[in-house]
Design a protein around this motif. Sequence first.
Motif, PDB file in Angstrom:
ATOM      1  N   ILE A 300       0.838  -1.205   0.000  1.00 54.81           N
ATOM      2  CA  ILE A 300       0.000   0.000   0.000  1.00 54.81           C
ATOM      3  C   ILE A 300       0.868   1.250   0.000  1.00 54.81           C
ATOM      4  CG2 ILE A 300      -1.567   1.380   1.422  1.00 54.81           C
ATOM      5  CD1 ILE A 300      -2.875  -1.288   2.284  1.00 54.81           C
ATOM      6  N   ILE A 301       1.837   1.290   0.897  1.00 55.75           N
ATOM      7  CA  ILE A 301       2.691   2.481   0.986  1.00 55.75           C
ATOM      8  C   ILE A 301       3.551   2.630  -0.256  1.00 55.75           C
ATOM      9  CG2 ILE A 301       4.620   3.517   2.269  1.00 55.75           C
ATOM     10  CD1 ILE A 301       3.269   2.649   4.831  1.00 55.75           C
ATOM     11  N   GLU A 302       4.075   1.531  -0.774  1.00 56.31           N
ATOM     12  CA  GLU A 302       4.861   1.605  -2.014  1.00 56.31           C
ATOM     13  C   GLU A 302       4.006   2.123  -3.165  1.00 56.31           C
ATOM     14  OE1 GLU A 302       6.360  -2.335  -2.521  1.00 56.31           O
ATOM     15  OE2 GLU A 302       8.127  -1.985  -1.249  1.00 56.31           O
ATOM     16  N   MET A 303       2.756   1.670  -3.237  1.00 57.55           N
ATOM     17  CA  MET A 303       1.840   2.100  -4.287  1.00 57.55           C
ATOM     18  C   MET A 303       1.535   3.598  -4.162  1.00 57.55           C
ATOM     19  SD  MET A 303      -1.862   0.443  -5.250  1.00 57.55           S
ATOM     20  CE  MET A 303      -2.546   0.849  -3.633  1.00 57.55           C
ATOM     21  N   ILE A 304       1.328   4.049  -2.929  1.00 62.39           N
ATOM     22  CA  ILE A 304       1.048   5.465  -2.695  1.00 62.39           C
ATOM     23  C   ILE A 304       2.238   6.322  -3.120  1.00 62.39           C
ATOM     24  CG2 ILE A 304       0.753   7.198  -0.868  1.00 62.39           C
ATOM     25  CD1 ILE A 304      -0.970   5.084   0.606  1.00 62.39           C
ATOM     26  N   ILE A 305       3.435   5.920  -2.759  1.00 62.49           N
ATOM     27  CA  ILE A 305       4.627   6.706  -3.099  1.00 62.49           C
ATOM     28  C   ILE A 305       4.879   6.689  -4.602  1.00 62.49           C
ATOM     29  CG2 ILE A 305       7.104   6.934  -2.749  1.00 62.49           C
ATOM     30  CD1 ILE A 305       5.261   7.725  -0.363  1.00 62.49           C
ATOM     31  N   ASP A 306       4.668   5.559  -5.245  1.00 59.78           N
ATOM     32  CA  ASP A 306       4.835   5.481  -6.700  1.00 59.78           C
ATOM     33  C   ASP A 306       3.824   6.389  -7.405  1.00 59.78           C
ATOM     34  OD1 ASP A 306       6.033   4.208  -9.097  1.00 59.78           O
ATOM     35  OD2 ASP A 306       4.024   3.382  -9.362  1.00 59.78           O
ATOM     36  N   ASP A 307       2.591   6.357  -6.943  1.00 54.01           N
ATOM     37  CA  ASP A 307       1.540   7.217  -7.497  1.00 54.01           C
ATOM     38  C   ASP A 307       1.874   8.697  -7.260  1.00 54.01           C
ATOM     39  OD1 ASP A 307      -0.991   7.793  -8.669  1.00 54.01           O
ATOM     40  OD2 ASP A 307      -1.937   7.871  -6.706  1.00 54.01           O
ATOM     41  N   PHE A 308       2.400   8.995  -6.080  1.00 57.59           N
ATOM     42  CA  PHE A 308       2.815  10.358  -5.739  1.00 57.59           C
ATOM     43  C   PHE A 308       3.881  10.850  -6.714  1.00 57.59           C
ATOM     44  CE2 PHE A 308       5.776  13.203  -3.594  1.00 57.59           C
ATOM     45  CZ  PHE A 308       4.951  14.131  -2.972  1.00 57.59           C
ATOM     46  N   LYS A 309       4.888  10.014  -6.958  1.00 63.22           N
ATOM     47  CA  LYS A 309       5.988  10.397  -7.850  1.00 63.22           C
ATOM     48  C   LYS A 309       5.489  10.650  -9.269  1.00 63.22           C
ATOM     49  CE  LYS A 309       9.611   7.721  -7.603  1.00 63.22           C
ATOM     50  NZ  LYS A 309      10.410   6.465  -7.431  1.00 63.22           N
ATOM     51  N   LYS A 310       4.636   9.758  -9.756  1.00 61.84           N
ATOM     52  CA  LYS A 310       4.124   9.906 -11.119  1.00 61.84           C
ATOM     53  C   LYS A 310       3.296  11.186 -11.261  1.00 61.84           C
ATOM     54  CE  LYS A 310       4.008   4.970 -12.250  1.00 61.84           C
ATOM     55  NZ  LYS A 310       3.138   3.782 -12.509  1.00 61.84           N
ATOM     56  N   GLN A 311       2.454  11.456 -10.274  1.00 63.45           N
ATOM     57  CA  GLN A 311       1.635  12.650 -10.345  1.00 63.45           C
ATOM     58  C   GLN A 311       2.476  13.914 -10.211  1.00 63.45           C
ATOM     59  OE1 GLN A 311      -1.462  12.494 -11.193  1.00 63.45           O
ATOM     60  NE2 GLN A 311      -1.752  14.723 -11.167  1.00 63.45           N
ATOM     61  N   LEU A 312       3.497  13.858  -9.391  1.00 65.99           N
ATOM     62  CA  LEU A 312       4.398  15.002  -9.240  1.00 65.99           C
ATOM     63  C   LEU A 312       5.130  15.292 -10.548  1.00 65.99           C
ATOM     64  CD1 LEU A 312       5.623  17.116  -7.355  1.00 65.99           C
ATOM     65  CD2 LEU A 312       7.351  15.419  -6.690  1.00 65.99           C
ATOM     66  N   GLU A 313       5.530  14.239 -11.233  1.00 65.09           N
ATOM     67  CA  GLU A 313       6.184  14.416 -12.539  1.00 65.09           C
ATOM     68  C   GLU A 313       5.237  15.081 -13.530  1.00 65.09           C
ATOM     69  OE1 GLU A 313       7.454  10.539 -13.668  1.00 65.09           O
ATOM     70  OE2 GLU A 313       9.059  10.440 -12.165  1.00 65.09           O
ATOM     71  N   GLN A 314       3.968  14.679 -13.513  1.00 62.49           N
ATOM     72  CA  GLN A 314       2.985  15.295 -14.414  1.00 62.49           C
ATOM     73  C   GLN A 314       2.796  16.777 -14.096  1.00 62.49           C
ATOM     74  OE1 GLN A 314      -0.729  13.234 -14.950  1.00 62.49           O
ATOM     75  NE2 GLN A 314       0.241  11.216 -14.950  1.00 62.49           N
ATOM     76  N   VAL A 315       2.774  17.094 -12.819  1.00 59.53           N
ATOM     77  CA  VAL A 315       2.632  18.495 -12.416  1.00 59.53           C
ATOM     78  C   VAL A 315       3.859  19.292 -12.857  1.00 59.53           C
ATOM     79  CG1 VAL A 315       2.491  20.060 -10.437  1.00 59.53           C
ATOM     80  CG2 VAL A 315       1.099  17.991 -10.494  1.00 59.53           C
ATOM     81  N   ASN A 316       5.043  18.703 -12.690  1.00 54.47           N
ATOM     82  CA  ASN A 316       6.272  19.386 -13.112  1.00 54.47           C
ATOM     83  C   ASN A 316       6.290  19.607 -14.616  1.00 54.47           C
ATOM     84  OD1 ASN A 316       7.264  19.555 -10.504  1.00 54.47           O
ATOM     85  ND2 ASN A 316       8.391  17.622 -10.634  1.00 54.47           N
ATOM     86  N   GLN A 317       5.814  18.624 -15.366  1.00 51.88           N
ATOM     87  CA  GLN A 317       5.741  18.779 -16.827  1.00 51.88           C
ATOM     88  C   GLN A 317       4.757  19.887 -17.206  1.00 51.88           C
ATOM     89  OE1 GLN A 317       4.709  14.891 -18.354  1.00 51.88           O
ATOM     90  NE2 GLN A 317       6.632  13.967 -17.669  1.00 51.88           N
ATOM     91  N   LEU A 318       3.645  19.949 -16.489  1.00 58.00           N
ATOM     92  CA  LEU A 318       2.688  21.023 -16.734  1.00 58.00           C
ATOM     93  C   LEU A 318       3.322  22.374 -16.448  1.00 58.00           C
ATOM     94  CD1 LEU A 318      -0.179  22.038 -17.334  1.00 58.00           C
ATOM     95  CD2 LEU A 318      -0.752  21.586 -14.930  1.00 58.00           C
TER      96      LEU A 318
END
Length: 324
Positions: A300-318
């Motif tokens: 669960i925690i690994e999934m949350i952190i992976d999802d966090f990283k991916k979404q952060l990358e999308q925000v940075n790209q935006l």
Amino acid sequence: MNIHTKITELLGIKYPIIQGGLQGLGTSELSAKVSEAGGLGLITAGSFDTKEEMIHDIEKARNITNKPLGVNIATGIRKPMDQFIDGAVEADVPIVFTSGRNPEPYIEQLKNNDTIVVHVAPSIRFLKKAESIGCDAVVVNGYECGGHPGKDDVTSLTIVQKASRELSIPVIAAGGFSTGKSLLAALSLGAEGVQMGTRFLLSKESKLHPQIKQKLLCMQENDTILVKKSIGKTARVWKNERSKELADKELKGAPLDDILPYISGESYKELIVYGRTNKGVLSLGQTIGMIEEAKSVKEIIEMIIDDFKKQLEQVNQLTERIKT
């Protein structure tokens, strides 16, 4: 990936993810695994009859992990909790989360033991009171949360921002958080971390009866209901036949004696331990609609952190696209 916030620094944890205080379920088997995976696990005092039982479970947890671990103590709800405050001090627990009544009577005792104190509340007024009496951080419950969202029906989107703006101590967001995207959102709103109850309720380590887990995995965000309004203890719970029956009784003005069988500790135990859905009610947040599988706490925690990283990358790209 470490996520550094004021809360990770204060609590000494890797990720700003705190397990909710799960009545009857927040014990060493679950809490120690949350801490070991980089979050903060909380042993729930209300799961035990005596402080000696709680202290024994704390020792069990310490045999599983040497990472920071806390105790959650709901004061003034069903029974006096003074002995459990004493037990947390005797066990030298470094972090205590309080909820329910004003924790001021216990602050001096806890602070004399160098305990970090975090108070949970659903309104700015109560959060400011917690700050004024010396709490080190607060958890703010939004309307979406399982358990007690307060009387004002203010969503996390609003109350987290307001609390972060009006308090000087770190704010932890609770109510609607179970994914990496929601963790990023909470940090964006000004929170320093999140508390998740419903997500860890549906973990492999949770002792919730397997049949109840399976039923909950089919639930959606509209499968919760608010009860106990008539007695001033509003709670968001699983919307099943039992809770709907309770809500109907309250609507018709049922006296307290008619309500108590639905919310007693005995009926709750029948539900979570033996899977008897015709007994008790179960706190459940609206984020249940985001949970599709009962994974291990580590997953669960690994999934949350992976999802966090991916979404952060999308925000940075935006952000980069906006710059250009």
